[in-house]
Design an enzyme around this catalytic site. Structure first.
Site, PDB file in Angstrom:
ATOM      1  N   LEU A  11       0.953  -1.390  -0.061  1.00 29.52           N
ATOM      2  CA  LEU A  11      -0.070  -0.060  -0.006  1.00 29.52           C
ATOM      3  C   LEU A  11       0.966   1.273   0.112  1.00 29.52           C
ATOM      4  CD1 LEU A  11      -2.292  -0.996   3.131  1.00 29.52           C
ATOM      5  CD2 LEU A  11      -2.766  -1.027   0.506  1.00 29.52           C
TER       6      LEU A  11
ATOM      7  N   ASP B 252       5.026   0.713  -9.506  1.00 30.50           N
ATOM      8  CA  ASP B 252       4.918  -0.540 -10.143  1.00 30.50           C
ATOM      9  C   ASP B 252       6.378  -0.927 -10.216  1.00 30.50           C
ATOM     10  OD1 ASP B 252       2.491  -0.153 -11.009  1.00 30.50           O
ATOM     11  OD2 ASP B 252       2.925   0.817 -12.884  1.00 30.50           O
TER      12      ASP B 252
END
Length: 656
Positions: free
Chosen positions: A215, A289
């Site tokens: 997160l 990413d």
């Protein structure tokens, strides 16, 4: 195979982990998107006859995988053994471009299902006008996943999930993505069959039991609030991460951008992973990413959570330097980054001087905890600002030098300025210089001079052929600073200034006490060695440094202080010096090198004008650099000497 790596990973350990990554098999399921860049040059614009509006002439078109596709790009750049893609694309040209990219990377796209109706391959069309991104055009916002497409993707994944090392669950899209309720329910049944599951889902991280959740800070706080977790007032992000791990019963990794990450295990609290400082322009698009790809691949290779997050931080730090596009990091780039990395430790402590934990009846701040004994024989001191204040006021030297260099008005500037700057331009340059100095205080001088070169080019008053090298600008700065130092040393020599007038309070007494205790003292400086010896002799403490006085010699193409410190610490290590060395300094360079070498580090947050008392801005820089202890000066000579000589640091900090 030991796949653990510390905050300053040894190259051999990092190479071992990357070799493990190269044997890892990974599957990525989620929102596969396409990034489509249009580089527009408005210089060639025309007015449209039909609309009477100016055109945007496209100079270049670039495409790249986005969303889950960018995770795949990063996995392939890392060199993982096998990458499999599972998701949905449309029956459109965007899908053809996307799958061509993914195949070229070496990934397996057999798990990408085509949905011809009510689905357009999610595509972000990004116009960059004169290098600046304008309003994005998004295709696929109205997508609706069919039950048939969901079943086909899940069936393909179910056949292979037990053959892979890591499953990454990606959610890029809040609307128009694959994470429909039925798809989430099916994936939640299949995912636990994978050995490791890493979930990077903006809204649905709680849908997958048994997974490691990645997160960002905002997402972690939002989940904690939505779950109404029992957090005390004033709880920090570490408390939030730990509470989420306890609630889910699974590990949580919370990323914090430049401040690093937190890795929390159920019942184990949160382990901080230091951030990485980046100088110069950065582009954070796609950094998440890069982080999740590297984090998951490292876990698949056997790394523990903090080590995996450290590798991921390095990868993300490489990618953010790719401007105007999503980047990726190869093993070679990660290894290079690890050699030069500048970490940022303990952001909450750095920002909270009022919460400093002090040794009883002193201003010695304990930043970290230590065992009951840390015997030492060798103490390495920085010089300027740590002992001597002869060079106090460097900012007042650097500002006019930088302003003059940018405007082309420096006395020995080659070529001069290309145009006479207006008063407003001079004010703008001065404001930019002040902001730059404030932002880079504590950074190596040579790096600051590289930044000066960028400023010179940006303002454009000096022709390109007249822009000097960073080393040349540094030489000019050093010459100006030395003129001030020479005036002060002359006053000391004439008796107009005493030693106490040009040293940090208690410094000389502290040196004498350490020497009397039998410790070997070393002096390290980035200043020319002959000058350091001369100044230390003038101020009366040169003979105390029985380990030697070490300064810069010859070329200034590299930062001399860092080289000098590395040489001393390496020599102590190679020579089998007993105990833990201590590094004492007022700047991030020496503290970082001490941390890298495993030394006990003491940050001197000295107010160089008053020569006593704490400078909170300097304290924050030293904490971020990794200092174990902070002192404002050497007023507390006896307790500080006892701490260093006897290692009498108690685990509870000895006071509040």
């Amino acid at each position: 195979m030991d796949t653990s790596i510390g905050p300053y990973p040894e190259r051999a350990r990092l190479e071992t982990l990357l070799r493990g990554v190269a044997r890892t098999r990974v599957a990525v399921v989620g929102d596969f998107c396409l990034d489509w860049y249009f580089d527009i040059d408005t210089a060639g614009a025309e007015v449209s006859i039909e609309t009477a509006l100016p055109t945007w002439p496209v100079r270049r078109i670039r495409t790249a995988p986005g969303g889950a596709g960018n995770v795949v790009t990063n996995l392939c750049a890392l060199g993982v053994q096998e990458v499999r893609c599972f998701g949905v694309v449309g029956a459109d040209p965007f899908a053809s471009v996307l799958t061509t990219h993914l195949r070229a990377l070496g990934s397996d796209v057999a798990g990408l299902v085509t949905q011809a109706v009510a689905w357009t391959t999610p595509t972000y069309m990004k116009p960059l006008v004169d290098g600046v991104e304008r309003n994005r055009i998004d295709a696929g916002a109205g997508n609706a996943l069919s039950n048939e497409s969901a079943e086909r993707v899940l069936a393909a994944l179910a056949q292979l999930v037990e053959t892979i090392d890591v499953l990454i669950v990606n959610q890029q899209l809040a609307r128009g993505g694959v994470h429909a309720p039925a798809f989430r329910a099916g994936l939640a049944r299949i995912a636990p069959r994978a050995r490791i599951v890493v979930v990077d889902a903006r809204e649905h991280a709680d849908a997958y039991a048994g997974a490691i959740r990645k997160l960002n800070e905002r997402e972690a706080v939002a989940f904690a609030e939505a779950l109404d977790l029992p957090l005390a007032a004033g709880s920090g992000l570490a408390d939030v991460a730990a509470a989420l791990a306890d609630h889910w019963g699974d590990a949580v990794c919370v990323t914090r951008g430049g401040e690093g990450a937190l890795v929390a295990e159920p019942g184990g609290g949160a382990v901080p992973v230091p951030g990485i400082a980046t100088d110069g322009p950065i582009d954070t698009v796609g950094a998440g990413d890069a982080f999740v790809a590297s984090f998951a691949a490292a876990l698949g290779a056997g790394a523990d959570g903090p080590s995996a997050a450290r590798l991921a931080n390095l990868a993300a730090a490489v990618t953010v330097r790719t401007i105007g596009a999503t980047g990726s990091a190869s093993p070679e780039q990660i290894l290079d980054a690890a050699e030069q990395v500048v970490y940022r430790f303990r952001p909450e402590i750095a920002a909270s001087p009022e919460a400093a934990r002090l040794v009883e009846q002193s201003e010695i701040e304990i930043v970290t905890r230590f065992p009951a004994a840390r015997p030492t024989r060798h103490v390495v001191f920085d010089h300027d600002g740590t002992i001597s204040t002869l060079r106090e006021g460097w900012e007042a030297v650097m500002e006019p030098l930088m302003v003059g260099a940018i405007l082309g008005f420096a006395p020995d500037s080659a070529g001069g300025s290309t145009a006479e700057p207006a008063t407003a331009a001079v004010a703008e340059v001065r404001a930019a210089v002040r902001e730059f100095i404030a932002r880079t205080t504590g950074v190596q001088t040579l790096v600051q001079m590289e930044g000066l070169r960028e400023l010179v080019r940006r303002f454009g008053f000096v022709p390109e052929e007249a822009v000097l090298s960073a080393a040349a600008y540094k030489a000019r700065y050093n010459a100006a600073l030395m003129r001030i130092v020479e005036r002060r040393t002359a006053k000391v020599a004439r008796g107009e200034l005493s030693v106490d007038d040009v040293t940090v309070k208690g410094a000389v007494s502290f040196l004498q006490r350490l020497a009397q205790a039998g410790l070997v003292l070393h002096l390290a400086s980035g200043t020319d060695e002959d000058d350091v010896v001369r100044e230390a002799t003038l101020l009366g403490y040169a003979a105390l440094f029985t380990g030697g006085i070490h300064g810069a010699r010859g070329s200034i193409d590299h930062e001399p202080k860092r080289v000098v410190l590395q040489g001393i610490l390496r020599e102590l290590q190679d020579g089998g010096a007993s105990g833990t060395p201590v590094v004492i300094g007022d700047g991030p360079v020496e503290i970082r090198e001490g941390v890298r070498a495993g030394a006990l580090t003491v940050g001197v947050a000295s107010d160089e004008v008053r020569r006593f008392g704490r400078d909170d801005a300097k304290r924050a820089r030293l904490v971020r650099a990794g200092a174990d202890l902070i002192v404002p000066d050497y007023s507390a000579v006896e307790p500080l000497t006892r701490l260093l000589c006897a290692g009498a640091l108690l685990n509870d900090g000895g006071g509040a």
